[in-house]
Design a protein around this motif. Structure first.
Motif, PDB file in Angstrom:
ATOM      1  N   LEU A  20       0.870  -1.247  -0.106  1.00 20.30           N
ATOM      2  CA  LEU A  20       0.148   0.026   0.171  1.00 20.30           C
ATOM      3  C   LEU A  20       0.762   1.509  -0.088  1.00 20.30           C
ATOM      4  CD1 LEU A  20      -2.241  -1.287   2.618  1.00 20.30           C
ATOM      5  CD2 LEU A  20      -2.864  -1.181   0.284  1.00 20.30           C
ATOM      6  N   PRO A  21       0.683   2.251  -0.997  1.00 17.01           N
ATOM      7  CA  PRO A  21       1.661   3.486  -1.052  1.00 17.01           C
ATOM      8  C   PRO A  21       1.744   3.962   0.133  1.00 17.01           C
ATOM      9  CG  PRO A  21       0.050   3.359  -2.826  1.00 17.01           C
ATOM     10  CD  PRO A  21      -0.564   2.285  -1.975  1.00 17.01           C
ATOM     11  N   GLU A  22       0.582   4.044   1.010  1.00 18.71           N
ATOM     12  CA  GLU A  22       0.562   4.929   2.343  1.00 18.71           C
ATOM     13  C   GLU A  22       1.607   4.546   3.232  1.00 18.71           C
ATOM     14  OE1 GLU A  22      -3.499   3.386   2.412  1.00 18.71           O
ATOM     15  OE2 GLU A  22      -3.486   4.405   4.420  1.00 18.71           O
ATOM     16  N   PHE A  23       1.723   3.061   3.145  1.00 16.57           N
ATOM     17  CA  PHE A  23       2.741   2.454   4.205  1.00 16.57           C
ATOM     18  C   PHE A  23       4.435   2.031   3.514  1.00 16.57           C
ATOM     19  CE2 PHE A  23      -1.336   1.335   5.865  1.00 16.57           C
ATOM     20  CZ  PHE A  23      -1.347   1.833   7.163  1.00 16.57           C
ATOM     21  N   ALA A  24       4.196   2.042   2.280  1.00 16.50           N
ATOM     22  CA  ALA A  24       5.499   1.993   1.532  1.00 16.50           C
ATOM     23  C   ALA A  24       6.277   3.075   1.726  1.00 16.50           C
ATOM     24  CB  ALA A  24       5.343   1.663   0.102  1.00 16.50           C
ATOM     25  N   GLY A  25       5.508   4.206   1.176  1.00 13.33           N
ATOM     26  CA  GLY A  25       6.323   5.466   1.206  1.00 13.33           C
ATOM     27  C   GLY A  25       7.470   5.836   0.246  1.00 13.33           C
ATOM     28  N   GLU A  26       8.043   7.026   0.257  1.00 13.85           N
ATOM     29  CA  GLU A  26       9.159   7.030  -0.514  1.00 13.85           C
ATOM     30  C   GLU A  26      10.237   6.481  -0.142  1.00 13.85           C
ATOM     31  OE1 GLU A  26       9.049   8.800  -3.676  1.00 13.85           O
ATOM     32  OE2 GLU A  26       6.897   8.671  -3.396  1.00 13.85           O
ATOM     33  N   PRO A  27      11.251   6.066  -0.731  1.00 12.54           N
ATOM     34  CA  PRO A  27      12.531   5.328  -0.169  1.00 12.54           C
ATOM     35  C   PRO A  27      13.387   6.243   0.579  1.00 12.54           C
ATOM     36  CG  PRO A  27      12.503   5.169  -2.692  1.00 12.54           C
ATOM     37  CD  PRO A  27      11.230   6.021  -2.187  1.00 12.54           C
ATOM     38  N   CYS A  28      13.923   5.898   1.505  1.00 13.63           N
ATOM     39  CA  CYS A  28      15.044   6.933   2.256  1.00 13.63           C
ATOM     40  C   CYS A  28      16.190   6.332   2.171  1.00 13.63           C
ATOM     41  CB  CYS A  28      14.623   6.746   3.795  1.00 13.63           C
ATOM     42  SG  CYS A  28      13.068   7.381   4.427  1.00 13.63           S
ATOM     43  N   PRO A  29      17.015   6.854   1.043  1.00 19.46           N
ATOM     44  CA  PRO A  29      18.138   6.275   0.800  1.00 19.46           C
ATOM     45  C   PRO A  29      19.463   6.322   1.849  1.00 19.46           C
ATOM     46  CG  PRO A  29      17.536   8.199  -1.011  1.00 19.46           C
ATOM     47  CD  PRO A  29      16.553   8.371   0.615  1.00 19.46           C
ATOM     48  N   PRO A  30      20.400   5.523   1.662  1.00 20.77           N
ATOM     49  CA  PRO A  30      21.393   5.319   2.729  1.00 20.77           C
ATOM     50  C   PRO A  30      22.094   6.897   2.911  1.00 20.77           C
ATOM     51  CG  PRO A  30      21.617   3.538   0.992  1.00 20.77           C
ATOM     52  CD  PRO A  30      20.438   4.526   0.586  1.00 20.77           C
ATOM     53  N   LEU A  31      22.585   6.847   4.127  1.00 17.00           N
ATOM     54  CA  LEU A  31      23.515   8.015   4.386  1.00 17.00           C
ATOM     55  C   LEU A  31      24.569   8.217   3.423  1.00 17.00           C
ATOM     56  CD1 LEU A  31      24.014  10.523   6.443  1.00 17.00           C
ATOM     57  CD2 LEU A  31      25.383   8.785   7.792  1.00 17.00           C
ATOM     58  N   ALA A 123      -5.527   9.916  15.097  1.00 17.69           N
ATOM     59  CA  ALA A 123      -5.163  11.320  15.054  1.00 17.69           C
ATOM     60  C   ALA A 123      -4.326  11.455  13.653  1.00 17.69           C
ATOM     61  CB  ALA A 123      -4.138  11.830  16.120  1.00 17.69           C
ATOM     62  N   HIS A 124      -3.611  10.486  13.004  1.00 13.43           N
ATOM     63  CA  HIS A 124      -2.789  10.517  11.689  1.00 13.43           C
ATOM     64  C   HIS A 124      -3.324   9.757  10.816  1.00 13.43           C
ATOM     65  CE1 HIS A 124       0.195  11.743  15.072  1.00 13.43           C
ATOM     66  NE2 HIS A 124       0.475  12.647  14.180  1.00 13.43           N
ATOM     67  N   GLY A 125      -4.683   9.483  10.683  1.00  8.55           N
ATOM     68  CA  GLY A 125      -5.234   8.866   9.724  1.00  8.55           C
ATOM     69  C   GLY A 125      -4.661   7.635   9.408  1.00  8.55           C
ATOM     70  N   LEU A 126      -4.319   6.811  10.395  1.00  7.85           N
ATOM     71  CA  LEU A 126      -3.604   5.577  10.165  1.00  7.85           C
ATOM     72  C   LEU A 126      -4.423   4.419  10.416  1.00  7.85           C
ATOM     73  CD1 LEU A 126      -0.435   5.339   9.710  1.00  7.85           C
ATOM     74  CD2 LEU A 126      -0.489   4.500  12.004  1.00  7.85           C
ATOM     75  N   ASP A 127      -4.687   3.416   9.350  1.00 11.71           N
ATOM     76  CA  ASP A 127      -5.535   2.260   9.654  1.00 11.71           C
ATOM     77  C   ASP A 127      -4.622   1.002  10.003  1.00 11.71           C
ATOM     78  OD1 ASP A 127      -7.208   0.073  10.108  1.00 11.71           O
ATOM     79  OD2 ASP A 127      -7.880   0.204   8.048  1.00 11.71           O
ATOM     80  N   ALA A 128      -4.248   1.074  11.344  1.00 18.24           N
ATOM     81  CA  ALA A 128      -3.164   0.069  11.677  1.00 18.24           C
ATOM     82  C   ALA A 128      -3.997  -1.158  12.372  1.00 18.24           C
ATOM     83  CB  ALA A 128      -2.117   0.550  12.777  1.00 18.24           C
ATOM     84  N   ARG A 197       1.954  -2.229   9.730  1.00 13.18           N
ATOM     85  CA  ARG A 197       1.225  -0.900   9.472  1.00 13.18           C
ATOM     86  C   ARG A 197       1.729   0.255  10.384  1.00 13.18           C
ATOM     87  NH1 ARG A 197      -4.495  -0.960   6.729  1.00 13.18           N
ATOM     88  NH2 ARG A 197      -4.284  -2.658   4.943  1.00 13.18           N
ATOM     89  N   LEU A 198       1.586  -0.210  11.839  1.00 15.86           N
ATOM     90  CA  LEU A 198       2.092   0.850  12.642  1.00 15.86           C
ATOM     91  C   LEU A 198       3.629   1.307  12.612  1.00 15.86           C
ATOM     92  CD1 LEU A 198       1.410   2.079  15.306  1.00 15.86           C
ATOM     93  CD2 LEU A 198       2.214   0.002  16.629  1.00 15.86           C
ATOM     94  N   ALA A 199       4.426   0.377  12.387  1.00 14.40           N
ATOM     95  CA  ALA A 199       5.759   0.745  12.234  1.00 14.40           C
ATOM     96  C   ALA A 199       5.832   1.623  10.702  1.00 14.40           C
ATOM     97  CB  ALA A 199       6.735  -0.533  11.983  1.00 14.40           C
ATOM     98  N   ARG A 203       6.867   5.592  10.677  1.00 10.14           N
ATOM     99  CA  ARG A 203       7.873   6.237   9.601  1.00 10.14           C
ATOM    100  C   ARG A 203       7.522   7.531   8.831  1.00 10.14           C
ATOM    101  NH1 ARG A 203       8.962   5.615   4.257  1.00 10.14           N
ATOM    102  NH2 ARG A 203      11.112   5.163   3.514  1.00 10.14           N
ATOM    103  N   ARG A 204       5.997   7.103   8.342  1.00  5.72           N
ATOM    104  CA  ARG A 204       5.322   8.390   7.364  1.00  5.72           C
ATOM    105  C   ARG A 204       5.338   9.571   8.354  1.00  5.72           C
ATOM    106  NH1 ARG A 204      -0.721   7.890   6.586  1.00  5.72           N
ATOM    107  NH2 ARG A 204      -0.515   9.528   8.103  1.00  5.72           N
ATOM    108  N   VAL A 205       4.832   9.341   9.328  1.00 10.29           N
ATOM    109  CA  VAL A 205       4.507  10.741  10.254  1.00 10.29           C
ATOM    110  C   VAL A 205       5.990  11.354  10.682  1.00 10.29           C
ATOM    111  CG1 VAL A 205       3.693  11.438  12.546  1.00 10.29           C
ATOM    112  CG2 VAL A 205       2.394   9.646  11.144  1.00 10.29           C
ATOM    113  N   LEU A 206       6.842  10.767  10.915  1.00 11.02           N
ATOM    114  CA  LEU A 206       8.048  11.043  11.464  1.00 11.02           C
ATOM    115  C   LEU A 206       8.754  11.801  10.232  1.00 11.02           C
ATOM    116  CD1 LEU A 206       9.680   8.221  13.448  1.00 11.02           C
ATOM    117  CD2 LEU A 206       8.890  10.523  14.046  1.00 11.02           C
ATOM    118  N   LEU A 207       8.637  11.243   8.909  1.00 10.74           N
ATOM    119  CA  LEU A 207       9.352  12.110   7.802  1.00 10.74           C
ATOM    120  C   LEU A 207       8.571  13.291   7.530  1.00 10.74           C
ATOM    121  CD1 LEU A 207       9.514   9.121   5.082  1.00 10.74           C
ATOM    122  CD2 LEU A 207      11.475  10.368   6.148  1.00 10.74           C
ATOM    123  N   GLU A 208       7.215  13.314   7.816  1.00 12.71           N
ATOM    124  CA  GLU A 208       6.385  14.443   7.796  1.00 12.71           C
ATOM    125  C   GLU A 208       6.714  15.653   8.920  1.00 12.71           C
ATOM    126  OE1 GLU A 208       2.600  12.384   6.267  1.00 12.71           O
ATOM    127  OE2 GLU A 208       2.551  13.045   8.279  1.00 12.71           O
TER     128      GLU A 208
END
Ligand code: FAD
Length: 473
Positions: A20-31, A123-128, A197-199, A203-208
């Motif tokens: 699901l795109p909302e949980f896959a999200g954009e990649p976070c490339p390596p440092l 609160a974050h619209g997250l269906d976990a 889904r929770l994890a 991640r999504r909320v922290l990126l935001e």
């Protein structure tokens, strides 16, 4: 006999979420390159991510970098059973370890986390799949009947007995009908979630929120200096404060070796068969576990599957974490057989996936938190298979430690109390393998209605005799 489940590299939960795109999200490339931050967090499981969340809640401008070797939620945080409960089920051991006053404070503080996690998801619209279905502990042998009595006696002495309800075999059957289940105990204040889904939602909320997250970025060297320095294959982070949320992987660290050990926990999930769950009356979302030391834990999914796990397993001497913690066919087959034994109505429902994960076990079975180095490196470890809700409290504690806020969280007994040390090698690993085998043999024999020989019973009780909160009483 059920067909062997297919080998897994990811849990079924994580596959489901990543589709699901909302949980896959954009990649976070390596440092890549060197950077600085106010706080660097090692590990992108619940502990690391809740810490980042509470840091941002307390100080929105704090600059947080999170480094994850795999993808966020790739470890146990995206593989677990999703039982999201506080510490009510452990009340006896908690009082024994910390005393009544500290125990009550811990129980009440962690007891808030399941509901807060549900509210946070809303609160974050997250269906976990958060659901307050309760925690149902059932007897699966005559020996296990009444094992809840000690729990309820301790609860009564603390005045919290209302958290628990003893159920007759008929009442258990009304919630989850299994020929293997006798009477039981219900803790209503417990939820369950789709763990990945929770994890991934975290991640999504922290990126935001502006947390800089680097996945595929293993920390290869760490200097507990001031500033702390985390080196990775592609660069480094220098930060005033560091937080270690590495779960079982912290056993690589010399400082934690004496106080942490590793066990495996293994799960399978069936194909959907909602009509059979209806026949079993298992429609209330209860998280069901037995009262063994090598515990079975089972729950349902919204589309009518059973996910069942078995804890306390280890592929060998458990000195390191290798691929057998992701998938180990003998254990996958064992859990698949247990589905058919415990839930015969699902006996011919295919097993769709099987996976495992490493559990970081502490001697008191409770997590421990603290600071080291120059007081700027903070850790939260040792959840012992019960980390979904406690890691939310862990995030509050670690955020407070990293901000040097002297508040109620930093004064909890899980922070001030030293963890119990395991015996040193070379005794430790072989000793634990033998004891662990005896514990499982005792549990299995009791479930099968077979005699437990005195030697097995004696070996299984060694950890308790040595003051650990592990194994049978
Ligand atoms: C099969 C299974 C079932 C479970 N069931 C339940 C349950 O139903 N309820 C419950 O409460 N608990 C359960 N648990 C336990 C629960 O999953 C954990 O307690 C919880 O996820 C711990 O979170 P954490 O963030 O501390 O650790 P983890 O989720 O282990 O996160 C640690 C992270 O550190 C990363 N890492 C490792 N080395 C490095 C490095 N060198 N550099 C950077 N990153 C690194 C790992 O990839 C991992 O993502 C279960 C565990 C397993 C394995």
């Amino acid at each position: 006999m059920p067909a062997a489940p297919p080998p897994a590299t990811r849990s079924w939960w994580l596959e489901e979420a990543l589709a699901l795109p909302e949980f896959a999200g954009e990649p976070c490339p390596p440092l890549s390159g060197d950077t600085t931050a106010d706080v660097v967090i090692l590990g992108g499981g619940y502990t690391g991510m809740w810490t980042a969340w509470f840091l941002k809640e307390r100080e929105p401008d704090v600059d947080v970098v999170l480094l994850e070797a795999d993808i966020c939620g790739g470890g146990p945080s995206g593989r677990n059973g999703g039982f999201c409960d506080g510490w009510w089920g452990h009340i006896g051991d908690i009082v024994k370890t910390y005393g009544e006053a500290d125990a009550l404070e811990l129980l009440m503080t962690c007891g808030r986390s399941p509901a807060e996690i549900g509210a946070w998801c809303d609160a974050h619209g997250l269906d976990a799949w958060w659901r307050r279905g309760g925690d149902l502990a059932v007897a699966t042998s005559p020996e296990a009947e009444g094992r809840w009595e000690g729990t309820i006696d301790v609860a009564r002495s603390l005045g919290v007995e209302d958290e628990y309800r003893v159920l007759t075999p008929e009442e258990v059957r009304e919630r989850c009908a299994s020929p293997a289940f006798g009477a039981g105990m219900l803790i209503a204040d417990a939820a369950n979630v789709q763990p990945a889904r929770l994890a991934r939602g975290l991640r999504r909320v922290l990126l935001e929120r502006g947390v800089r997250m680097f996945e595929g970025t293993p920390v290869s060297r760490f200097k507990a200096s001031k500033p702390a320095i985390a080196e990775t294959p592609g660069g480094s982070v220098r930060a005033g404060e560091a937080v270690i949320g590495l779960g079982a992987w912290a056993t690589w660290w010399r400082a934690f070796k004496p106080v942490l050990t590793i066990r495996g926990s293994y799960m399978v999930v069936t194909a959907p068969a909602p009509e059979r769950l209806e026949d079993m009356h298992w429609t209330g979302g209860e998280a069901v576990r037995d009262l063994r030391s090598s515990i079975h834990y089972g729950r349902t999914t919204p589309d009518g599957r059973i996910a069942l796990g078995l804890g306390g397993l280890q592929p060998d001497l458990a000195r390191g974490i290798d691929r057998r913690y992701d998938f180990h066919e003998p254990f996958a087959r064992r859990v698949a057989e247990d589905v058919a034994r415990l839930f015969p109505a699902f006996g011919d429902v295919p097993i769709e996936a099987a996976w495992g994960g490493p559990i970081n076990v502490s001697g008191f079975t409770m997590p421990f938190f603290g600071s080291m180095g120059a007081g700027n490196v903070h850790y939260g470890l040792g959840y012992t298979g019960n980390g979904v809700a406690p890691s939310h409290l862990g995030g509050k504690i670690l955020a407070a430690l990293a901000l040097h806020a002297d508040d109620g969280f930093t004064r909890l007994a899980v922070v001030s109390r030293e963890p119990k040390r395991f015996p040193p090698e070379p005794l430790r690993s072989p000793g634990m393998l033998v004891v662990n085998d005896a514990i499982r043999r005792k549990d299995d024999r009791e479930d099968a209605g077979r005699w437990v020989d005195p030697f097995t019973g004696f070996v299984a009780r060694i950890p308790r005799r040595l003051g650990f909160n592990l194994g049978p009483r």
